[in-house]
Scaffold this motif. Structure first.
Motif, PDB file in Angstrom:
ATOM      1  N   GLU A 253       0.824  -1.211   0.000  1.00 24.11           N
ATOM      2  CA  GLU A 253       0.000   0.000   0.000  1.00 24.11           C
ATOM      3  C   GLU A 253       0.857   1.259   0.000  1.00 24.11           C
ATOM      4  O   GLU A 253       0.510   2.239  -0.641  1.00 24.11           O
ATOM      5  N   LEU A 254       1.940   1.250   0.762  1.00 17.61           N
ATOM      6  CA  LEU A 254       2.869   2.375   0.756  1.00 17.61           C
ATOM      7  C   LEU A 254       4.213   1.880   1.290  1.00 17.61           C
ATOM      8  O   LEU A 254       4.339   1.548   2.469  1.00 17.61           O
ATOM      9  N   ALA A 255       5.196   1.827   0.410  1.00 19.82           N
ATOM     10  CA  ALA A 255       6.560   1.474   0.827  1.00 19.82           C
ATOM     11  C   ALA A 255       7.225   2.762   1.287  1.00 19.82           C
ATOM     12  O   ALA A 255       7.279   3.742   0.537  1.00 19.82           O
ATOM     13  N   VAL A 256       7.710   2.779   2.525  1.00 23.64           N
ATOM     14  CA  VAL A 256       8.254   4.026   3.069  1.00 23.64           C
ATOM     15  C   VAL A 256       9.753   3.990   3.334  1.00 23.64           C
ATOM     16  O   VAL A 256      10.381   5.033   3.441  1.00 23.64           O
ATOM     17  N   ASN A 257      10.302   2.787   3.466  1.00 22.89           N
ATOM     18  CA  ASN A 257      11.740   2.692   3.730  1.00 22.89           C
ATOM     19  C   ASN A 257      12.192   1.244   3.573  1.00 22.89           C
ATOM     20  O   ASN A 257      11.384   0.358   3.278  1.00 22.89           O
ATOM     21  N   ARG A 258      13.457   1.011   3.819  1.00 23.46           N
ATOM     22  CA  ARG A 258      14.002  -0.340   3.646  1.00 23.46           C
ATOM     23  C   ARG A 258      13.521  -1.312   4.723  1.00 23.46           C
ATOM     24  O   ARG A 258      13.721  -2.511   4.607  1.00 23.46           O
ATOM     25  N   PHE A 259      12.901  -0.812   5.766  1.00 15.23           N
ATOM     26  CA  PHE A 259      12.411  -1.676   6.836  1.00 15.23           C
ATOM     27  C   PHE A 259      10.965  -2.115   6.630  1.00 15.23           C
ATOM     28  O   PHE A 259      10.439  -2.885   7.426  1.00 15.23           O
ATOM     29  N   SER A 260      10.320  -1.609   5.590  1.00 15.27           N
ATOM     30  CA  SER A 260       8.941  -2.006   5.298  1.00 15.27           C
ATOM     31  C   SER A 260       8.905  -3.503   4.984  1.00 15.27           C
ATOM     32  O   SER A 260       9.656  -3.967   4.129  1.00 15.27           O
ATOM     33  N   VAL A 261       8.055  -4.231   5.701  1.00 17.51           N
ATOM     34  CA  VAL A 261       7.940  -5.668   5.459  1.00 17.51           C
ATOM     35  C   VAL A 261       6.473  -6.033   5.276  1.00 17.51           C
ATOM     36  O   VAL A 261       5.586  -5.396   5.846  1.00 17.51           O
ATOM     37  N   HIS A 262       6.251  -7.048   4.456  1.00 19.29           N
ATOM     38  CA  HIS A 262       4.884  -7.498   4.219  1.00 19.29           C
ATOM     39  C   HIS A 262       4.274  -8.023   5.512  1.00 19.29           C
ATOM     40  O   HIS A 262       4.976  -8.493   6.400  1.00 19.29           O
ATOM     41  N   GLY A 263       2.966  -7.909   5.613  1.00 17.66           N
ATOM     42  CA  GLY A 263       2.265  -8.302   6.829  1.00 17.66           C
ATOM     43  C   GLY A 263       1.853  -7.107   7.650  1.00 17.66           C
ATOM     44  O   GLY A 263       1.334  -7.236   8.748  1.00 17.66           O
ATOM     45  N   GLY A 264       2.085  -5.919   7.097  1.00 15.28           N
ATOM     46  CA  GLY A 264       1.699  -4.697   7.796  1.00 15.28           C
ATOM     47  C   GLY A 264       0.212  -4.428   7.664  1.00 15.28           C
ATOM     48  O   GLY A 264      -0.527  -5.182   7.038  1.00 15.28           O
ATOM     49  N   VAL A 265      -0.198  -3.332   8.249  1.00 10.72           N
ATOM     50  CA  VAL A 265      -1.614  -2.961   8.230  1.00 10.72           C
ATOM     51  C   VAL A 265      -1.934  -2.166   6.978  1.00 10.72           C
ATOM     52  O   VAL A 265      -1.056  -1.609   6.323  1.00 10.72           O
ATOM     53  N   SER A 266      -3.217  -2.085   6.673  1.00 15.83           N
ATOM     54  CA  SER A 266      -3.673  -1.277   5.542  1.00 15.83           C
ATOM     55  C   SER A 266      -3.761   0.180   5.972  1.00 15.83           C
ATOM     56  O   SER A 266      -3.841   0.500   7.169  1.00 15.83           O
ATOM     57  N   ILE A 267      -3.762   1.054   4.994  1.00 13.79           N
ATOM     58  CA  ILE A 267      -3.944   2.479   5.268  1.00 13.79           C
ATOM     59  C   ILE A 267      -5.295   2.695   5.945  1.00 13.79           C
ATOM     60  O   ILE A 267      -5.398   3.456   6.910  1.00 13.79           O
ATOM     61  N   GLY A 268      -6.320   2.001   5.459  1.00 12.93           N
ATOM     62  CA  GLY A 268      -7.652   2.123   6.055  1.00 12.93           C
ATOM     63  C   GLY A 268      -7.686   1.694   7.509  1.00 12.93           C
ATOM     64  O   GLY A 268      -8.325   2.334   8.343  1.00 12.93           O
ATOM     65  N   TRP A 269      -6.980   0.603   7.828  1.00 19.91           N
ATOM     66  CA  TRP A 269      -6.937   0.133   9.219  1.00 19.91           C
ATOM     67  C   TRP A 269      -6.281   1.185  10.094  1.00 19.91           C
ATOM     68  O   TRP A 269      -6.787   1.539  11.163  1.00 19.91           O
ATOM     69  N   LEU A 270      -5.133   1.690   9.650  1.00 18.42           N
ATOM     70  CA  LEU A 270      -4.403   2.659  10.455  1.00 18.42           C
ATOM     71  C   LEU A 270      -5.207   3.949  10.628  1.00 18.42           C
ATOM     72  O   LEU A 270      -5.251   4.520  11.715  1.00 18.42           O
TER      73      LEU A 270
END
Length: 142
Positions: A81-98
């Motif tokens: 949904e939005l890659a923000v840096n090198r630490f972004s990993v799959h399994g994160g939350v959606s923009i809508g959830w946040l």
């Protein structure tokens, strides 16, 4: 040790800290979290839109009516949904959830300050990231 050098600094009690996310922790971070009094809420992975029933109790704390600092680390988002840096990993939350979770934090807590971190423009152009971050901040501060 570093905080002891700051005049007038008084750390918050660990029991008044809620870590939402924190799914990509190394072994030492996991061990430290387990032995602390920091409360940890692991949100549902990408796909869920609203915070589940477990989020409300996680927000319950004696500190919720005190001035609250919200640290919004953008790499909690799923990089699809939005890659923000090198630490972004799959399994994160959606923009809508946040967005929904931040709205609930606003309703429950007295927001005193907000920090937004972990954005590297080489991963997503500002023209893509800025509207999303603004949307999240509106949910928290509207």
């Amino acid at each position: 040790e570093l905080t002891k050098t700051i005049p007038g600094f008084a750390p918050r009690e660990e029991r008044n800290v809620l870590l939402v996310g924190g799914r990509d922790l190394d072994v030492k971070e996991r061990a430290r979290l387990r032995t602390s009094q920091v409360r940890h809420y692991l949100p549902p992975a990408l796909g869920a839109f609203d915070p589940d029933a477990g989020f409300e109790p996680a927000l319950t704390s004696p500190a919720t009516q005190r001035p609250t600092y919200v640290h919004l680390d953008l790499d909690v988002l799923d990089p699809s949904e939005l890659a923000v840096n090198r630490f972004s990993v799959h399994g994160g939350v959606s923009i809508g959830w946040l967005e929904s979770a931040l709205r609930r934090v606003r309703e429950r807590c007295a927001i005193a300050a907000v920090g937004v971190s972990a954005y590297d423009p080489t991963y997503s152009a500002p023209s893509i990231a800025a509207p999303i971050v603004n949307r999240l901040l509106r949910a928290l501060l509207a």
